[in-house]
Structure formats: C-alpha cells, structure tokens
Design a protein around this motif. Structure first.
Motif, PDB file in Angstrom:
ATOM      1  N   VAL A  35       7.978   6.510   0.561  1.00 40.35           N
ATOM      2  CA  VAL A  35       7.160   6.798   1.735  1.00 40.35           C
ATOM      3  C   VAL A  35       8.011   7.416   2.850  1.00 40.35           C
ATOM      4  O   VAL A  35       9.166   7.043   3.051  1.00 40.35           O
ATOM      5  CB  VAL A  35       6.463   5.515   2.240  1.00 40.35           C
ATOM      6  CG1 VAL A  35       7.487   4.462   2.653  1.00 40.35           C
ATOM      7  CG2 VAL A  35       5.532   5.825   3.394  1.00 40.35           C
ATOM      8  N   THR A  84       0.821  -1.209   0.000  1.00 41.63           N
ATOM      9  CA  THR A  84       0.000   0.000   0.000  1.00 41.63           C
ATOM     10  C   THR A  84       0.855   1.259   0.000  1.00 41.63           C
ATOM     11  O   THR A  84       0.307   2.365  -0.035  1.00 41.63           O
ATOM     12  CB  THR A  84      -0.928   0.036   1.228  1.00 41.63           C
ATOM     13  OG1 THR A  84      -0.139   0.196   2.428  1.00 41.63           O
ATOM     14  CG2 THR A  84      -1.751  -1.227   1.338  1.00 41.63           C
ATOM     15  N   LEU A  85       2.188   1.116   0.038  1.00 39.26           N
ATOM     16  CA  LEU A  85       3.083   2.253   0.174  1.00 39.26           C
ATOM     17  C   LEU A  85       3.888   2.483  -1.098  1.00 39.26           C
ATOM     18  O   LEU A  85       4.166   1.550  -1.853  1.00 39.26           O
ATOM     19  CB  LEU A  85       4.058   2.031   1.341  1.00 39.26           C
ATOM     20  CG  LEU A  85       3.445   1.685   2.693  1.00 39.26           C
ATOM     21  CD1 LEU A  85       4.553   1.379   3.695  1.00 39.26           C
ATOM     22  CD2 LEU A  85       2.561   2.824   3.192  1.00 39.26           C
ATOM     23  N   TRP A 101       7.551   8.639   6.994  1.00 40.86           N
ATOM     24  CA  TRP A 101       6.745   8.670   8.210  1.00 40.86           C
ATOM     25  C   TRP A 101       7.455   9.560   9.216  1.00 40.86           C
ATOM     26  O   TRP A 101       8.543   9.229   9.686  1.00 40.86           O
ATOM     27  CB  TRP A 101       6.581   7.254   8.747  1.00 40.86           C
ATOM     28  CG  TRP A 101       5.705   7.132   9.969  1.00 40.86           C
ATOM     29  CD1 TRP A 101       4.825   8.055  10.443  1.00 40.86           C
ATOM     30  CD2 TRP A 101       5.630   6.006  10.850  1.00 40.86           C
ATOM     31  NE1 TRP A 101       4.202   7.576  11.565  1.00 40.86           N
ATOM     32  CE2 TRP A 101       4.667   6.325  11.836  1.00 40.86           C
ATOM     33  CE3 TRP A 101       6.270   4.776  10.893  1.00 40.86           C
ATOM     34  CZ2 TRP A 101       4.353   5.435  12.869  1.00 40.86           C
ATOM     35  CZ3 TRP A 101       5.944   3.889  11.914  1.00 40.86           C
ATOM     36  CH2 TRP A 101       5.003   4.218  12.883  1.00 40.86           C
ATOM     37  N   LYS A 156      10.646   2.105   2.087  1.00 39.20           N
ATOM     38  CA  LYS A 156       9.958   0.882   2.504  1.00 39.20           C
ATOM     39  C   LYS A 156      10.791   0.029   3.460  1.00 39.20           C
ATOM     40  O   LYS A 156      10.252  -0.613   4.364  1.00 39.20           O
ATOM     41  CB  LYS A 156       9.583   0.056   1.279  1.00 39.20           C
ATOM     42  CG  LYS A 156       8.377   0.570   0.509  1.00 39.20           C
ATOM     43  CD  LYS A 156       7.946  -0.425  -0.550  1.00 39.20           C
ATOM     44  CE  LYS A 156       6.683   0.018  -1.245  1.00 39.20           C
ATOM     45  NZ  LYS A 156       6.209  -0.972  -2.236  1.00 39.20           N
TER      46      LYS A 156
END
Length: 217
Positions: free
Chosen positions: A145, A140-141, A147, A158
């Motif tokens: 990505v 889904t990433l 964070w 990832k």
C-alpha cells in the motif's frame, strides 16, 4: 461509472451496465450468479450452498467461507418481486432491507441498489478509522500500500501506514462521514467530511476528497 451515497443508515448505489436487463436480473436471482455476486476477496461462496425460493415470503440463503476459515450462513427473505424490474428482500438477522431496481437504458441497464437500516459497522468504509481499530484497518490493505499526500509526504507499506492511523496531534478517534463514492475502472473517489479534536487547538471540522487507485491483474 458507479455512484454511491450514504444517507445516515441508508446506502444508495447506482451503476450503468452494458448487459441487458434480463441478464442483470438473473445475476440477482440465479444460484450461480448469486454465489459470484456475494463472493470476493473477503470470502468465497460455494455455488452448491445457494438455495433460492423466488417468491414473496420465499428465501434465498448462502454460505460464506472467509480466508481465516470462518464460515457463516446468510439468510434473506423476499418481500416483493416484480420481474425483471424490482426485487426487495430482507435479512432477518440484521433488519437490513435491500431494494434492487433494474431499468433498461439504451442497449444496457441502469442498476440501483438501495439498502435501508444499514448496520452501524457498515455505514461507512472508514469505520476502522472512526474507532482506531488498527487490525481492522490493516486487513483491508495490501502489503505494498502507498498513501501519497501531494506536496506533503508519502507513506509506503503497512508498517508506515499503521503509524499514521492515529495522529499524535489529535486526541481520540475522528468522526468521519463518507457522503459520495464514485468508481471508474481501477479508480475510486470518496468525498465526505469529518471532525476531530486537536491536542493544542480544540475542535477541527474538515472535508476530504480521496482518490484510490488499484493495480489491475
């Protein structure tokens, strides 16, 4: 603005649209619009695969083509139709019932989509985290990505994100419940609560409020 709320096995999503009610209604009942609505990055829907028999007891069906090459035929049965205000249909394979309500508001439309008997795997967008399913989460990433936990640390890519899926300070998988989802343009906010068990301190009950931003273009 989009607002979504999970209530057990029910999902209620509401959105204010600038389009007229007749146009919104057509988006749920015409083959070309159904193909566009059900398609996305997860799968494409060939418009010529969509069939519509718009009457109570009638069906609409479509094919989905996933990036992996997997293909699936989805079939739904209309329960009731009150054009152009309410549409109710079931998915026999799962028991999922969807009610689409269209209300005029000023020059636009207020749209409500209410789904009942939601399958367990769809009851939360955090399902992958609940089960510790690394591949499911990572698919889904995007590769870039990021964070950011402000005042604490940032995780990029990832590989780093994969290392954060299961925290060694906790045992087992967390129990997560998303209670609210708000969408505005490229930003999505999710709010909810969760429970976990610390290795050194027993059970933990926490609340979360996450802001997701997505690049445009």
């Amino acid at each position: 603005m989009t607002r979504a709320e999970l209530r057990g096995d029910e999902l209620i999503a509401e959105r204010d649209l600038s389009a007229a009610p007749d146009r919104v209604w057509a988006a749920f009942t015409s083959p070309a619009s159904i193909a566009a609505f059900w398609g996305g990055s997860h799968a494409t829907v060939p418009p010529n695969s969509v069939t519509v028999d718009l009457r109570p007891g009638g069906e609409f069906a479509l094919d989905t083509h996933a990036p992996s090459g997997a293909r699936r035929r989805l079939r739904f049965v209309y329960v009731s139709i009150a054009a152009p205000h309410e549409l109710v249909f079931d998915e026999p394979a799962t028991g999922l019932r969807t009610t689409v309500t269209v209300h005029p508001v000023g020059d636009g439309t207020h749209l409500t989509v209410h789904q009942r008997q939601l399958p367990a795997e769809l009851q939360t967008s955090q399902a992958g985290f609940r089960t510790g399913d690394h591949p499911r989460i990572l698919t889904t990433l995007t590769d870039d990505v990021e964070w950011v936990i402000h005042g604490h640390r940032s995780t990029r890519g990832k590989v780093e994100f994969d290392g954060e899926i299961e925290n060694p300070a906790f045992t087992g998988s967390p129990e997560l419940h998303v209670e609210r989802v708000y969408e505005d343009g490229a930003a999505v906010v999710t709010m909810g609560e969760g429970r976990g068990v610390r290795v050194d301190g027993g059970p933990v009950h926490f609340a979360f409020n996450d802001l997701f931003t997505f690049p445009t273009g």
